[in-house]
Design an enzyme around this catalytic site. Structure first.
Site, mmCIF file in Angstrom:
data_model
loop_
_atom_site.group_PDB
_atom_site.id
_atom_site.type_symbol
_atom_site.label_atom_id
_atom_site.label_comp_id
_atom_site.label_asym_id
_atom_site.label_seq_id
_atom_site.Cartn_x
_atom_site.Cartn_y
_atom_site.Cartn_z
ATOM 1 N N HIS A 112 -3.117 15.597 -24.483
ATOM 2 C CA HIS A 112 -3.184 14.912 -26.007
ATOM 3 C C HIS A 112 -3.429 15.875 -26.960
ATOM 4 O O HIS A 112 -2.461 15.912 -27.671
ATOM 5 C CB HIS A 112 -3.925 13.730 -25.957
ATOM 6 N N ASP A 138 2.697 11.110 -21.842
ATOM 7 C CA ASP A 138 1.440 11.475 -22.883
ATOM 8 C C ASP A 138 1.688 10.342 -23.799
ATOM 9 O O ASP A 138 2.263 10.337 -25.037
ATOM 10 C CB ASP A 138 1.606 12.787 -23.337
ATOM 11 N N HIS A 139 0.468 9.354 -23.695
ATOM 12 C CA HIS A 139 0.911 8.127 -24.606
ATOM 13 C C HIS A 139 0.452 8.621 -26.211
ATOM 14 O O HIS A 139 0.801 7.766 -26.963
ATOM 15 C CB HIS A 139 -0.150 6.979 -24.268
ATOM 16 N N ASP A 161 0.958 -1.337 0.027
ATOM 17 C CA ASP A 161 0.134 0.115 -0.031
ATOM 18 C C ASP A 161 1.087 1.286 -0.023
ATOM 19 O O ASP A 161 1.603 1.420 1.049
ATOM 20 C CB ASP A 161 -0.967 -0.145 1.299
HETATM 21 C C1 BG6 Z 1 -7.004 8.578 -22.026
HETATM 22 C C2 BG6 Z 1 -7.942 9.266 -21.394
HETATM 23 O O1 BG6 Z 1 -5.711 9.589 -21.681
HETATM 24 O O2 BG6 Z 1 -6.791 8.602 -23.352
HETATM 25 C C3 BG6 Z 1 -9.160 8.564 -21.811
HETATM 26 O O3 BG6 Z 1 -7.805 9.240 -20.018
HETATM 27 C C4 BG6 Z 1 -9.446 8.324 -23.330
HETATM 28 O O4 BG6 Z 1 -10.444 9.091 -21.414
HETATM 29 C C5 BG6 Z 1 -7.931 7.829 -23.850
HETATM 30 O O5 BG6 Z 1 -10.217 7.330 -23.645
HETATM 31 C C6 BG6 Z 1 -7.974 7.806 -25.447
HETATM 32 O O6 BG6 Z 1 -6.810 7.281 -25.841
HETATM 33 P P1 BG6 Z 1 -6.914 6.515 -27.148
HETATM 34 O O7 BG6 Z 1 -5.479 6.165 -27.402
HETATM 35 O O8 BG6 Z 1 -7.717 5.441 -27.103
HETATM 36 O O9 BG6 Z 1 -7.242 7.654 -28.308
#
Ligand code: BG6
Length: 487
Positions: free
Chosen positions: A237, A174-175, A90
Site C-alpha cells: 500500500h 492492492d485494495h 480443501d
Molecule cells: C491490509 C493489512 O492490507 O490493510 C491490514 O493486511 C491493515 O493489516 C489493512 O489493517 C488496512 O486497510 P484500510 O483500508 O483499513 O486502511
C-alpha cells in the site's frame, strides 16, 4: 476501455473475514446498483461445510452485520442471494478440484477467479485449477495479498501463476488502489496545470506518507506475526501511494502507460544498505497503552508469546531520478497509533525571499494534504493575512484551501475500494491492479531493509499504544529539520 465482462465469478476464501466484511458487501452493492452483469453467478469455495442454501444464509448474516443500514434493501437482497452458490473443498487436495469444476460448469462465457488464500496454497490452487480446465483463455484470476513474503517467494508464486495464466489475465490486488482519493492523486496531478511545474525537487521539500491505524492484531496473529508492518503495509500500500505521487505523467489513462510509470519509480528507489538502515529506518512494537479510546494490551501480551515482529516502521526513502533528486520521502505506518489516518502530505519549498520578515510576518511553507481516510479531502495550506490594520506588523497565518470530497460530491455514495476492484476484475480492466514487475520491485527494496535489520541485529523499539510510535521516528525527520504532519 473495452469492457469484457465474465458471466461467472469464483470466490476462494468465501467464508473468510475479507469475504464477510468486504467482498460480499461489495458484490451486493454492485448488484443493488445494477452494475453486475445480469446473468453473473457467484460460486463460493472454502473448507466450511455449507451447501448453496446454507451459504446464502451465511452471506445474508454477513451482509446484515457489515452493510451500512442505508444500503440494506430487502428486494435487492432477494435478487442478490440467488446468484450465490457454494462448493465445500480443501484446496490442498488435488482431487477436490473436479467437483468444483462440475459445480462451476461451462466457462465459455468467461470466469473470474478471486483467490484470497495463504501464499503456501497458491501453487496447489493454480495447478488444481489448470488440471480441471479452469484456467483457459476465458478465465482471469485475481490474487489477493500477501503474494509471498520476500522477492524469492513472490517470484516463485508469480512463476507458478505465469505457467498457467498470461500476465493479461492476472489481476494482483492492492485494495489501496481502489480507494477514491488514491485515484484522485492522478486527477490532481494530471488534470490541473498548476502543480506539475513545481512537482519536483525544485518545488518540493519533502513528501510524507502515513498510514496510521488504531487496531492491533485483530485475531490475525498467525499471519501478522510472521509478516510485520514492513511486509504488511509498506511493501504494497505505502509503496503504491509513493509511486502515484512520484511517477512521470503517463501518456494515457491505461493499464500499460500507468503501470510502466509506476514500475519505473519502484526501480528508482534508492536501496537502503545495511550501513544506512539504522539511520534511515525505525521499527517499533506497541506496548500497553490507550488506543482508539480503550485500554489495550501490549503486542506480545495480545500474541501470548515474546516476539520481535515490528508493528511500526518509519523510513526515509529517496527516489533516485532527475525529478526527485535529494527529496526525502518519509514513510510511516503502524498499529495502535494515536489515530486512524491515511494521508499524504507534500511539503513545498519555502519562498526564496520573504518580504514580510522585517514586519513580523512568519511564513510557513505550503503543504498539500491528501487525506485518504477516515475523511476524504484534499487541502492546500496557504499563507493569508489576518484581518486588521497591521500597526504592529503584518500577521500572516496558514489557512486551508479545502476540497472536501465528502461535501462536494455529497450526493454520491462512497464506494468500498473492493467494489471498484471486483467490478474491474469482472469487466477485465487491469489499470488498478499491480503488475509483476511492480511487485518484484517492491520486494527487492523491502528485502534490502530486512537484510539490513538481520545484519545489524535490529530489534523493534517499544512504543506506547496510542502514541505516534517510538521517539526515534520523530528524530528521523527532525534531524532534517522536518516535522511530521500530525494534525
Ligand atoms: C491490509 C493489512 O492490507 O490493510 C491490514 O493486511 C491493515 O493489516 C489493512 O489493517 C488496512 O486497510 P484500510 O483500508 O483499513 O486502511
Amino acid at each position: 476501455m473495452d469492457r469484457n465482462p465474465v458471466s461467472k465469478l469464483l470466490l476462494f476464501g468465501a467464508t473468510g473475514d475479507l469475504a464477510q466484511r468486504m467482498l460480499l458487501p461489495s458484490l451486493y452493492g454492485l448488484h443493488a446498483d445494477g452494475l453486475l452483469p445480469k446473468d453473473l453467478t457467484i460460486t463460493g469455495a472454502a473448507r466450511s461445510d455449507y451447501n448453496d442454501d446454507s451459504y446464502r444464509d451465511f452471506a445474508k448474516k454477513a451482509l446484515d452485520k457489515f452493510l451500512p443500514p442505508e444500503l440494506k434493501d430487502e428486494s435487492a437482497l432477494g435478487t442478490f442471494l440467488p446468484r450465490l452458490g457454494y462448493q465445500a473443498m480443501d484446496m490442498s487436495q488435488p482431487d477436490q478440484f473436479k467437483p468444483l469444476a462440475d459445480k462451476v460448469g461451462d466457462v465459455a462465457g468467461g470466469l473470474a477467479i478471486y483467490l484470497s488464500t495463504a501464499p503456501s496454497l497458491f501453487e496447489a490452487a493454480i495447478s488444481g485449477l489448470e488440471a480441471v480446465g479452469l484456467a483457459g483463455p476465458t478465465v482471469r484470476i485475481g490474487l489477493e495479498k500477501p503474494l509471498g513474503y520476500d522477492l524469492a517467494s513472490s517470484c516463485e508464486i508469480n512463476d507458478a501463476v505465469a505457467k498457467v495464466f498470461p500476465e493479461e489475465r492476472i489481476f494482483r490486488i492492492d485494495h489501496y488502489l481502489g480507494k477514491e482519493t488514491v485515484q484522485n492523486i492522478l486527477a490532481l496531478r494530471f488534470g490541473n496545470t498548476f502543480f506539475e511545474p513545481i512537482w519536483n525537487a525544485r518545488g518540493i521539500d519533502n513528501v510524507q506518507i502515513t498510514i496510521a491505524e488504531t487496531v492491533g492484531l485483530e485475531e490475525r496473529a498467525g499471519y501478522y506475526d510472521g509478516a510485520g508492518a514492513l511486509r504488511d503495509m509498506i511493501a504494497n500500500h505505502t509503496l503504491q501511494l509513493l509511486t502515484l505521487v512520484a511517477m512521470e505523467p503517463p501518456a494515457r489513462y491505461d493499464k500499460t502507460a500507468i503501470r510502466d510509470e509506476k514500475a519505473k519509480v519502484l526501480h528508482s528507489l534508492r536501496e537502503i544498505t545495511p550501513e544506512d538502515v539504522g539511520r534511515n529506518v525505525v521499527s517499533g512494537q506497541y506496548g500497553a497503552g490507550a488506543s482508539g479510546g480503550e485500554i489495550v494490551k501490549s503486542y506480545t501480551d495480545e500474541l501470548g508469546k515474546p516476539s520481535d515482529t515490528e508493528t511500526f516502521v518509519a523510513i526515509k526513502a529517496y527516489v533516485d531520478n532527475w525529478r526527485w533528486q535529494g527529496v526525502p520521502f518519509y514513510l510511516r505506518t503502524g498499529k495502535r497509533l494515536a489515530v486512524r489516518r491515511s494521508e499524504i502530505a507534500i511539503q513545498f519549498k519555502p519562498v526564496p525571499h520573504s518580504m514580510f520578515a522585517g514586519r513580523g510576518g512568519m511564513l510557513q511553507p505550503n503543504v498539500l494534504v491528501i487525506r485518504l481516510q477516515p475523511e476524504e479531502y484534499i487541502q492546500l495550506l496557504v499563507m493569508a493575512k489576518q484581518p486588521g490594520l497591521d500597526r504592529d506588523g503584518v500577521k500572516l497565518r496558514e489557512v486551508p484551501l479545502n476540497l472536501s470530497l465528502d461535501q462536494e460530491f455529497g450526493g454520491q455514495r462512497r464506494r468500498i475500494a473492493y467494489e471498484r476492484l471486483l467490478l474491474d476484475l469482472i469487466e477485465g480492466d487491469q489499470t488498478l491492479f499491480v503488475r509483476r514487475d511492480e511487485v518484484e520491485g517492491q520486494w527487492r527494496w523491502i528485502d534490502a531493509i530486512r537484510a539490513g535489520w538481520a545484519a545489524n541485529g535490529t530489534r523493534p523499539k517499544s512504543y506506547a499504544s496510542g502514541s505516534w510510535g517510538p521517539s526515534a521516528a520523530i528524530a528521523l525527520t527532525e534531524r532534517d529539520g522536518v516535522t511530521w504532519q500530525d494534525d
